[in-house]
Motif scaffolding. Structure first.
Motif, mmCIF file in Angstrom:
data_model
loop_
_atom_site.group_PDB
_atom_site.id
_atom_site.type_symbol
_atom_site.label_atom_id
_atom_site.label_comp_id
_atom_site.label_asym_id
_atom_site.label_seq_id
_atom_site.Cartn_x
_atom_site.Cartn_y
_atom_site.Cartn_z
ATOM 1 N N UNK A 770 0.927 -1.231 -0.170
ATOM 2 C CA UNK A 770 -0.004 -0.069 -0.130
ATOM 3 C C UNK A 770 0.845 1.322 -0.112
ATOM 4 N N UNK A 771 0.573 2.251 -0.795
ATOM 5 C CA UNK A 771 1.022 3.543 -0.711
ATOM 6 C C UNK A 771 1.004 4.343 0.663
ATOM 7 N N UNK A 772 1.538 5.248 0.959
ATOM 8 C CA UNK A 772 2.747 5.662 0.427
ATOM 9 C C UNK A 772 4.007 4.841 0.467
ATOM 10 N N UNK A 773 4.961 4.902 -0.403
ATOM 11 C CA UNK A 773 6.088 3.915 -0.390
ATOM 12 C C UNK A 773 7.083 4.420 0.390
ATOM 13 N N UNK A 774 6.962 4.716 1.924
ATOM 14 C CA UNK A 774 8.110 5.190 2.481
ATOM 15 C C UNK A 774 9.143 4.214 2.719
ATOM 16 N N UNK A 775 10.429 4.971 2.948
ATOM 17 C CA UNK A 775 11.727 4.005 2.835
ATOM 18 C C UNK A 775 11.499 3.174 4.056
ATOM 19 N N UNK A 776 11.069 3.602 5.329
ATOM 20 C CA UNK A 776 11.073 2.890 6.297
ATOM 21 C C UNK A 776 10.006 1.706 6.332
ATOM 22 N N UNK A 777 9.012 1.840 5.609
ATOM 23 C CA UNK A 777 8.128 0.744 5.249
ATOM 24 C C UNK A 777 8.939 -0.236 4.277
ATOM 25 N N UNK A 778 9.533 0.051 3.141
ATOM 26 C CA UNK A 778 10.223 -0.643 2.431
ATOM 27 C C UNK A 778 11.479 -1.488 3.117
ATOM 28 N N UNK A 779 12.014 -0.787 3.961
ATOM 29 C CA UNK A 779 13.387 -1.392 4.548
ATOM 30 C C UNK A 779 12.571 -2.433 5.477
ATOM 31 N N UNK A 780 11.733 -2.195 6.073
ATOM 32 C CA UNK A 780 11.152 -3.118 7.016
ATOM 33 C C UNK A 780 10.754 -4.567 6.131
ATOM 34 N N UNK A 781 10.261 -4.376 4.847
ATOM 35 C CA UNK A 781 9.808 -5.448 4.201
ATOM 36 C C UNK A 781 11.147 -6.180 3.766
ATOM 37 N N UNK A 782 11.974 -5.528 3.438
ATOM 38 C CA UNK A 782 13.292 -6.251 2.891
ATOM 39 C C UNK A 782 14.031 -6.777 4.050
ATOM 40 N N UNK A 783 13.809 -6.284 5.228
ATOM 41 C CA UNK A 783 14.404 -6.962 6.507
ATOM 42 C C UNK A 783 13.603 -8.335 6.940
ATOM 43 N N UNK A 784 12.023 -7.916 6.772
ATOM 44 C CA UNK A 784 11.213 -9.091 7.235
ATOM 45 C C UNK A 784 10.162 -9.278 6.204
ATOM 46 N N UNK A 785 10.730 -10.146 5.166
ATOM 47 C CA UNK A 785 9.879 -10.429 4.127
ATOM 48 C C UNK A 785 8.245 -10.965 4.493
ATOM 49 N N UNK A 786 7.316 -10.615 3.832
ATOM 50 C CA UNK A 786 5.931 -11.288 4.264
ATOM 51 C C UNK A 786 5.898 -12.700 4.035
ATOM 52 N N UNK A 787 5.150 -13.393 4.923
ATOM 53 C CA UNK A 787 4.860 -14.782 4.914
ATOM 54 C C UNK A 787 3.753 -15.000 3.753
ATOM 55 N N UNK A 788 4.105 -16.176 3.049
ATOM 56 C CA UNK A 788 3.213 -16.252 1.898
ATOM 57 C C UNK A 788 1.701 -16.244 2.432
ATOM 58 N N UNK A 789 0.826 -15.757 1.238
ATOM 59 C CA UNK A 789 -0.585 -15.600 1.681
ATOM 60 C C UNK A 789 -1.593 -15.961 0.477
ATOM 61 N N UNK A 790 -2.577 -16.619 1.010
ATOM 62 C CA UNK A 790 -3.499 -16.880 -0.276
ATOM 63 C C UNK A 790 -4.086 -15.704 -0.796
ATOM 64 N N UNK A 791 -4.533 -15.981 -2.142
ATOM 65 C CA UNK A 791 -5.139 -14.925 -2.872
ATOM 66 C C UNK A 791 -4.482 -13.767 -3.169
ATOM 67 N N UNK A 792 -3.155 -13.806 -3.416
ATOM 68 C CA UNK A 792 -2.294 -12.662 -3.742
ATOM 69 C C UNK A 792 -2.262 -11.487 -2.604
ATOM 70 N N UNK A 793 -2.516 -12.070 -1.452
ATOM 71 C CA UNK A 793 -2.259 -10.900 -0.449
ATOM 72 C C UNK A 793 -0.942 -10.782 0.077
ATOM 73 N N UNK A 794 -0.400 -9.484 0.470
ATOM 74 C CA UNK A 794 0.768 -9.384 1.211
ATOM 75 C C UNK A 794 0.842 -8.410 2.284
#
Length: 794
Positions: A770-794
């Motif tokens: 989801x927007x906005x693509x804050x660097x902090x948000x992206x950094x956390x994703x890089x550090x902790x990738x999302x677990x697989x989710x059904x139906x294309x959710x992340x």
């Protein structure tokens, strides 16, 4: 001597005639207006998001030297009725100043009239208000349950607009709903993409904040109001109605307007208060918004949540689309607040021939600044939701995102095309725009460059987005203000041409483009033409500038008026030249019989005869001035394709846009240079929403991003050089085949950037962000990738 033939100007890159006065500081804005005896206004605003007013103490303010008067909400309520809105949707009473309850931080509660703005501001600060603090309603989905409080007692569970359906199987009035088609589409689907998406709230932040000067002259019983507005004729109508004056008693003037972006279509409480106080006291008053006020007092944009479900076959063919929309409209309905999210439903088909669509919209009141039009106004939201879903489908099917889109396009031979949500697209060739974008971006090479960067460990992604939007707003059946436009063209006694237009440009360049049109129509130099706008005493009728309607609607009215004057001028010239009208040529400021340019009459000579017609030709009236109203039969639908390449820094999460290619189709272009400027501005705002701009409230309803210390705006250094291209698919709805371009950049850019970011992080299992693509948000994703989710959710 034969006068050289002038080159045609329509379609040429003519520099804007408006720019020299503006860049030299010679323009006149609202704050430049000075009138003898003028007093200044300052508003006391609520510093709580939700509270009951227990008491207001104005004594300290009234005692200050230089203070003329202080008015509370209760006193202003004696002068002004609740503010009107421009839609037929149900709406709670909205006073220009709060009387009993405040419902958002920044809502005006009292106003000071003083000799200068500094005394007025000090006096406003001296007003003491005692509030009973009420729970703040901030989360729109929680608000729909009636928690933690109810904003307006007459609206159950804070629902401003109960679920409104649109799409396949829905009657025009929304009262009859047949689910069989949409159910069948999902039953037959081989893959279903489901995702909750947020198109977050943004602040318009025009370069010039709002401002108003109101001058009521008791001796004349007339009101002149200057405002930084996009629609002076609507302002005139509203001010007259609210102050008890006839429209013949009100003159509205929009001087130079430093940006509008939709936020200045509204008529705000401050406008009504200024007019009411000027009339009550019999003096001119001025109010100019400061930047801190602008963050809370001017309407915000966007703020939609969408639950999107996309049904498709494994070959990429889309069978059906469900879109459940929740719009956070803030505390009140403003002029068009309730209507804007309905455009998101209307445009849910996007560029695709989707057999079954079901969109539903619920609008919700919260303790935030009201929302309303913001560049694109409902259409960028639709584009974002649909394009993200199409991109997720492509990723699920492991298909090229261009191929999935190509498979579902509405074909050129199907236009005019009626979508499942009732929009009637005028013309389109979406595959041509896609092909042009892929070619301009060198798509295959770009994918190779992305893959090579990934092999080096870099997070690089590509994003592609199609878009189609609705522009040229009209006809009157869909607009409470009327959907027509008005123009008048006059050949003056000296042969020069003066034109007035009911549109009210504030950056669109109409003083240039309209002059180009008339120069070609009459065969005269550009400098012989003057365009007037923005003053209701000069321009007798008009609607205004919004929804990319200036050229498609206003330009057509101008063309029709010009044609009438030209026809009349030809009759006068025929008398002078002793010729038939059909044999005359208008060229280089002269009129002559075809084949005999040496015997030409100048415009000045023909005009002199028209204004002193001795003898007066039979069947003619003196003078050379004609007007025209143009009512469009439908709206226009420009479209395009945008491609973005983006890199995310692994260490910091900082996103950087590496490349951006935009292909836009607005039909025939009057001035490509101005079109490019409009696209640049739209791209900056669309990319800005994705990467840089975000409005944040805390749980108490306080705006945390209420200044440029916390709310970032895009800068030139945030962008690569935009690579702009176009295709041309004219509309059949106006003589120029022009569609409108003012908002296009905001539509395709936002999803293209987000798709690129998701692609960059796809190796981490990310399917949506989801927007906005804050660097902090992206950094956390890089550090902790999302677990697989059904139906294309992340």
């Amino acid at each position: 001597m034969v006068t050289p033939v002038l080159p045609k100007l329509v379609g040429q890159r003519v520099k804007r005639r408006e720019d020299p006065r503006l860049i030299q500081g010679r323009g006149t804005y609202v704050d430049d207006i000075k009138i003898a005896g003028m007093q200044h206004l300052a508003f006391k605003r609520s510093d709580v998001a939700h509270g009951r007013i227990r008491a207001i103490d104005t004594r300290a303010a009234e005692a200050m030297e230089g203070v003329e008067a202080v008015f509370t909400g209760a006193q202003i309520a004696e002068l002004l009725a609740p503010m009107p809105i421009g839609t037929s949707f149900p709406s709670p009473p909205h006073r220009a100043l709060a009387v009993d309850v405040v419902r958002y931080g920044g809502e005006p509660v009292a106003v000071v009239v003083a000799r200068d703005r500094y005394v007025a501001r000090d006096a406003a600060d001296a007003i003491a208000i005692d509030y009973e603090i009420l729970p703040a309603v901030v989360d729109p989905e929680l608000a729909m349950t009636g928690k933690p409080a109810i904003l307006h007692p007459e609206f159950e569970n804070n629902v401003a607009l109960p679920p409104l359906p649109n799409g396949t199987g829905v009657s025009r009035d929304g009262k009859t709903v047949d689910d069989s088609a949409i159910d069948k589409a999902f039953a037959e689907a081989e893959v279903v993409i489901s995702q909750r998406m947020v198109n977050h709230r943004v602040v318009p932040n025009t370069m010039e904040p709002r401002g108003v000067v109101a001058h009521y002259e008791p001796g004349k019983e007339s009101m002149t109001i200057w405002s930084s507005t996009q629609a002076p004729h609507i302002l005139k109508t509203m001010i007259a109605a609210m102050t008890g004056l006839g429209q013949h008693q009100v003159r509205a003037i929009a001087p130079e307007v430093g940006g509008g972006f939709g936020a200045k279509i509204n008529i705000y409480g401050e406008d009504y208060v200024a007019a009411a106080i000027s009339k009550r006291l019999g003096i001119p008053v001025k109010w100019v918004e400061d930047r801190s006020e602008a963050f809370v007092a001017t309407t915000h944009g966007r703020d939609l949540i969408a639950y999107v479900d996309l049904a498709a076959k494994r070959d990429g063919r889309v069978l059906g689309l469900k879109m459940r929309l929740i719009a956070d409209v803030g505390a009140y309905n403003m002029l068009l607040t309730a209507a804007i999210p309905t455009l998101t439903m209307m445009m849910a088909s996007a560029t695709y021939d989707i057999p079954a669509i079901r969109a539903t919209l619920t609008e919700v009141f919260t303790n935030k600044t009201p929302t309303d039009a913001y560049r694109g106004a409902g259409r960028p939201e639709a584009t974002y939701f649909v394009e993200r879903a199409m991109d997720m489908l492509a990723r699920e099917l492991k298909m090229d995102p261009a191929d999935v889109r190509r498979k579902n396009f509405i074909r050129p031979d199907k236009f005019p095309f009626t979508t499942q949500t009732g929009a009637v697209y005028d013309s389109g060739n979406y595959e041509a725009a896609l092909d042009r974008a892929l070619e301009a971006a060198n798509w295959k090479q770009l994918k190779g460059a992305r893959d090579a960067a990934r092999a080096e460990g870099r997070l690089v992604g590509l994003g592609l987005s199609m878009y189609v939007e609705v522009c040229g707003f009209g006809p009157s059946s869909g607009m409470a203000t009327g959907g027509w436009e008005h123009a008048q063209v006059t050949v003056e006694r000296d042969g020069r041409i003066t034109a007035v237009t009911g549109v009210s440009p504030h950056g669109q360049g109409n003083e240039t483009t309209f002059a180009q049109m008339l120069a070609d129509q009459f065969g005269v130099p550009l400098e012989h033409i003057t365009i007037h706008h923005g003053d209701t005493a000069v321009v007798k009728q008009g609607i205004g500038t919004f929804g990319s309607r200036s050229q498609a609607v206003g330009g057509t009215a101008l063309h029709l008026a010009g044609a009438r004057v030209k026809a009349k001028m030809a009759r006068f010239a025929a008398e002078l030249l002793e010729a038939h009208e059909e044999d005359l040529v208008f060229e280089s400021g002269t009129i002559f019989v075809r084949g005999a340019p040496a015997a030409a009459k100048t415009f000045a000579e023909v005009a002199a005869y028209a204004y002193v017609p001795v003898p007066l030709p039979e069947g003619l009236e003196p003078g050379l001035s004609e007007e025209a109203f143009f009512e469009p039969s439908n709206m226009t639908y420009p479209f395009g394709c945008h491609i973005a390449m983006l890199e995310i820094d692994r260490e910091t999460g900082e996103p950087r846009l590496l490349k951006f290619v935009a292909v836009d189709d607005a039909g025939n272009l009057i001035n490509p240079l101005i079109v490019e400027g409009q696209i640049h501005g739209g791209l900056a705002q669309g990319i800005g929403q994705a990467l840089i701009e975000e409005t944040v409230y805390d749980q108490s309803g306080q705006l945390l991003t209420g200044s440029f210390l916390d709310y970032a705006l895009p800068r030139a250094t945030d962008f690569p050089r935009f690579e702009l291209h176009n295709t041309v698919t004219p509309t059949p709805l106006n003589p120029f085949g022009a569609k409108g371009i003012g908002e296009a950049g905001t539509l395709g850019s936002t999803p293209a950037v987000v798709c690129a970011a998701v692609d960059a992080l796809s190796e981490l299992g990310v399917k949506h962000i989801d927007m906005m693509l804050r660097p902090e948000k992206l950094w956390r994703i890089i550090g902790t990738p999302p677990a697989p989710a059904h139906g294309g959710r992340a």
